[in-house]
Design an enzyme around this catalytic site. Structure first.
Site, PDB file in Angstrom:
ATOM      1  NE  ARG A   1      36.794  43.865  42.429  1.00 29.17           N
ATOM      2  CZ  ARG A   1      35.409  43.843  41.773  1.00 29.17           C
ATOM      3  NH1 ARG A   1      35.015  44.703  41.073  1.00 29.17           N
ATOM      4  NH2 ARG A   1      35.073  42.404  41.634  1.00 29.17           N
TER       5      ARG A   1
ATOM      6  NE  ARG B   1      43.607  39.769  60.624  1.00 30.86           N
ATOM      7  CZ  ARG B   1      43.298  41.160  60.233  1.00 30.86           C
ATOM      8  NH1 ARG B   1      44.474  41.780  59.604  1.00 30.86           N
ATOM      9  NH2 ARG B   1      42.595  41.892  60.689  1.00 30.86           N
TER      10      ARG B   1
ATOM     11  CB  CYS C   1      34.586  37.770  54.988  1.00 33.40           C
ATOM     12  SG  CYS C   1      36.253  37.450  55.461  1.00 33.40           S
TER      13      CYS C   1
ATOM     14  CD  GLU D   1      30.287  38.294  44.888  1.00 33.18           C
ATOM     15  OE1 GLU D   1      29.595  39.431  44.057  1.00 33.18           O
ATOM     16  OE2 GLU D   1      31.016  38.450  45.419  1.00 33.18           O
TER      17      GLU D   1
ATOM     18  NE  ARG E   1      33.148  37.947  42.002  1.00 35.31           N
ATOM     19  CZ  ARG E   1      32.492  36.679  41.983  1.00 35.31           C
ATOM     20  NH1 ARG E   1      32.273  36.059  43.048  1.00 35.31           N
ATOM     21  NH2 ARG E   1      32.061  36.427  40.786  1.00 35.31           N
TER      22      ARG E   1
ATOM     23  CE1 TYR F   1      38.193  39.302  39.022  1.00 34.32           C
ATOM     24  CE2 TYR F   1      39.828  40.821  38.158  1.00 34.32           C
ATOM     25  CZ  TYR F   1      38.663  40.699  38.764  1.00 34.32           C
ATOM     26  OH  TYR F   1      37.718  41.675  39.451  1.00 34.32           O
TER      27      TYR F   1
ATOM     28  NE  ARG G   1      34.760  43.397  35.508  1.00 38.76           N
ATOM     29  CZ  ARG G   1      34.914  44.727  36.151  1.00 38.76           C
ATOM     30  NH1 ARG G   1      34.584  44.833  37.338  1.00 38.76           N
ATOM     31  NH2 ARG G   1      35.010  45.993  35.784  1.00 38.76           N
TER      32      ARG G   1
END
Length: 120
Positions: free
Chosen positions: A7, A63, A74, A77, A89, A107, A115
């Site tokens: 993540r 890419r 994609c 959220e 994210r 992060y 998180r």
């Protein structure tokens, strides 16, 4: 070799395609480097962007880094009141010898607050 999920997140300063490419590229590079992952180890990558980002697809940054033969997707959220704005994210599925505990979730900047339990 195991399949693991890695993540990560990054907050953009502004909604501009070039800026998104730079910041998401920085995030992907950090995820790969910190986990000793080669592009060939990537199985797929999910990108989500907060609803206030419209300038480009976050996957375009992958890419741009030469990640061209990996499935990317994609999504938007959830639009939650009070959520951190301008955030991209990722969740990358990878083949790795690392244990779950050995994975470094990335992060960047202020997104570490999203998180605290797994941010490194």
């Amino acid at each position: 070799m195991a399949v693991r999920a890695v993540r990560g997140a990054v907050q953009l300063e502004r909604d501009e395609a070039g800026h998104m490419g730079e910041r998401v590229g920085e995030l992907l590079t950090a995820v790969l480097e910190r986990n000793r992952i080669a592009a060939d180890d990537l199985i797929s990558v999910w990108f989500t962007a907060t609803p206030d980002l419209h300038s480009d697809f976050p996957a375009a940054a992958a890419r741009g880094l030469g990640i061209v033969d990996v499935p990317l997707i994609c999504a938007q959220e959830l639009d939650i009141t009070g959520a951190m704005p301008r955030v991209v994210r990722i969740m990358a599925h990878v083949e790795t010898d690392l244990s779950k505990a050995g994975i470094s979730h990335v992060y960047l900047g202020a997104t570490g607050a999203l998180r605290k339990d797994i941010a490194q």
